[in-house]
Design a protein around this motif. Sequence first.
Motif, PDB file in Angstrom:
ATOM      1  N   GLY A 181       2.658 -15.672   1.870  1.00 55.31           N
ATOM      2  CA  GLY A 181       3.921 -15.238   1.316  1.00 55.31           C
ATOM      3  C   GLY A 181       5.121 -15.985   1.835  1.00 55.31           C
ATOM      4  N   GLY A 182       6.148 -15.914   1.049  1.00 54.76           N
ATOM      5  CA  GLY A 182       7.412 -16.544   1.385  1.00 54.76           C
ATOM      6  C   GLY A 182       8.484 -15.490   1.561  1.00 54.76           C
ATOM      7  N   ALA A 183       9.509 -15.574   0.729  1.00 51.67           N
ATOM      8  CA  ALA A 183      10.669 -14.696   0.850  1.00 51.67           C
ATOM      9  C   ALA A 183      10.318 -13.207   0.719  1.00 51.67           C
ATOM     10  CB  ALA A 183      11.700 -15.068  -0.207  1.00 51.67           C
ATOM     11  N   MET A 184       9.280 -12.894  -0.013  1.00 52.63           N
ATOM     12  CA  MET A 184       8.937 -11.488  -0.262  1.00 52.63           C
ATOM     13  C   MET A 184       7.793 -10.984   0.620  1.00 52.63           C
ATOM     14  SD  MET A 184      11.294 -11.036  -2.327  1.00 52.63           S
ATOM     15  CE  MET A 184      11.015  -9.343  -2.705  1.00 52.63           C
ATOM     16  N   LYS A 185       7.428 -11.756   1.621  1.00 53.92           N
ATOM     17  CA  LYS A 185       6.287 -11.425   2.482  1.00 53.92           C
ATOM     18  C   LYS A 185       6.410 -10.025   3.098  1.00 53.92           C
ATOM     19  CE  LYS A 185       3.685 -13.601   6.216  1.00 53.92           C
ATOM     20  NZ  LYS A 185       3.601 -14.817   7.032  1.00 53.92           N
ATOM     21  N   GLY A 186       7.547  -9.721   3.661  1.00 53.70           N
ATOM     22  CA  GLY A 186       7.736  -8.418   4.301  1.00 53.70           C
ATOM     23  C   GLY A 186       7.663  -7.268   3.319  1.00 53.70           C
ATOM     24  N   LEU A 187       8.305  -7.419   2.185  1.00 51.84           N
ATOM     25  CA  LEU A 187       8.281  -6.388   1.152  1.00 51.84           C
ATOM     26  C   LEU A 187       6.859  -6.165   0.648  1.00 51.84           C
ATOM     27  CD1 LEU A 187       9.956  -4.574  -0.885  1.00 51.84           C
ATOM     28  CD2 LEU A 187       9.718  -6.497  -2.430  1.00 51.84           C
ATOM     29  N   MET A 188       6.164  -7.253   0.371  1.00 49.46           N
ATOM     30  CA  MET A 188       4.814  -7.147  -0.182  1.00 49.46           C
ATOM     31  C   MET A 188       3.820  -6.571   0.822  1.00 49.46           C
ATOM     32  SD  MET A 188       4.639  -7.750  -3.348  1.00 49.46           S
ATOM     33  CE  MET A 188       2.863  -7.860  -3.457  1.00 49.46           C
ATOM     34  N   LYS A 189       3.980  -6.860   2.092  1.00 46.40           N
ATOM     35  CA  LYS A 189       3.072  -6.301   3.098  1.00 46.40           C
ATOM     36  C   LYS A 189       3.094  -4.782   3.026  1.00 46.40           C
ATOM     37  CE  LYS A 189       1.732  -6.451   7.939  1.00 46.40           C
ATOM     38  NZ  LYS A 189       0.334  -6.745   7.765  1.00 46.40           N
ATOM     39  N   GLY A 190       4.272  -4.225   2.877  1.00 41.55           N
ATOM     40  CA  GLY A 190       4.385  -2.775   2.741  1.00 41.55           C
ATOM     41  C   GLY A 190       3.748  -2.246   1.471  1.00 41.55           C
ATOM     42  N   GLN A 191       3.801  -3.015   0.407  1.00 41.88           N
ATOM     43  CA  GLN A 191       3.235  -2.592  -0.870  1.00 41.88           C
ATOM     44  C   GLN A 191       1.716  -2.613  -0.870  1.00 41.88           C
ATOM     45  OE1 GLN A 191       5.023  -1.356  -3.542  1.00 41.88           O
ATOM     46  NE2 GLN A 191       6.632  -1.418  -2.009  1.00 41.88           N
ATOM     47  N   VAL A 192       1.120  -3.553  -0.157  1.00 37.98           N
ATOM     48  CA  VAL A 192      -0.335  -3.717  -0.216  1.00 37.98           C
ATOM     49  C   VAL A 192      -1.070  -3.150   0.998  1.00 37.98           C
ATOM     50  CG1 VAL A 192      -0.140  -5.769  -1.666  1.00 37.98           C
ATOM     51  CG2 VAL A 192      -0.352  -6.039   0.795  1.00 37.98           C
ATOM     52  N   SER A 193      -0.348  -2.700   1.998  1.00 35.59           N
ATOM     53  CA  SER A 193      -0.996  -2.277   3.243  1.00 35.59           C
ATOM     54  C   SER A 193      -2.024  -1.167   3.051  1.00 35.59           C
ATOM     55  CB  SER A 193       0.047  -1.851   4.274  1.00 35.59           C
ATOM     56  OG  SER A 193       0.774  -0.739   3.811  1.00 35.59           O
ATOM     57  N   SER A 194      -1.826  -0.311   2.083  1.00 33.48           N
ATOM     58  CA  SER A 194      -2.770   0.796   1.876  1.00 33.48           C
ATOM     59  C   SER A 194      -3.848   0.489   0.841  1.00 33.48           C
ATOM     60  CB  SER A 194      -2.005   2.055   1.466  1.00 33.48           C
ATOM     61  OG  SER A 194      -1.398   1.859   0.205  1.00 33.48           O
ATOM     62  N   LEU A 195      -3.828  -0.710   0.247  1.00 30.40           N
ATOM     63  CA  LEU A 195      -4.836  -1.055  -0.755  1.00 30.40           C
ATOM     64  C   LEU A 195      -6.177  -1.368  -0.108  1.00 30.40           C
ATOM     65  CD1 LEU A 195      -2.849  -3.449  -3.137  1.00 30.40           C
ATOM     66  CD2 LEU A 195      -3.407  -1.046  -3.519  1.00 30.40           C
TER      67      LEU A 195
END
Length: 91
Positions: A63-77
């Motif tokens: 990830g780039g600019a959205m890495k932090g946001l996306m980590k939160g979105q996928v952490s429970s998948l």
Amino acid sequence: MRKILLLTSILTYAAFASPYARCVSCHGANGEKVALGKSKIIKDMTKAEIITALKGYKDGSYGGAMKGLMKGQVSSLSDVDIDTIANQISK
């Protein structure tokens, strides 16, 4: 009685809801949007690319600019959820 029916409805929806449902607001119903003006159009990605990206966001290696946001979105998948999303969106 109404509380039981409401709870049953919520649990039924949660059990059968697509794991992609959390992605729709940014990526679009079919993965056709550039999320927040920064992402790739995910419907153009292959299944392998989607899986690599989602697992990478989850473990922090992608990830780039959205890495932090996306980590939160996928952490429970789960891996099954990731595969389901990739099957739904990929070419």
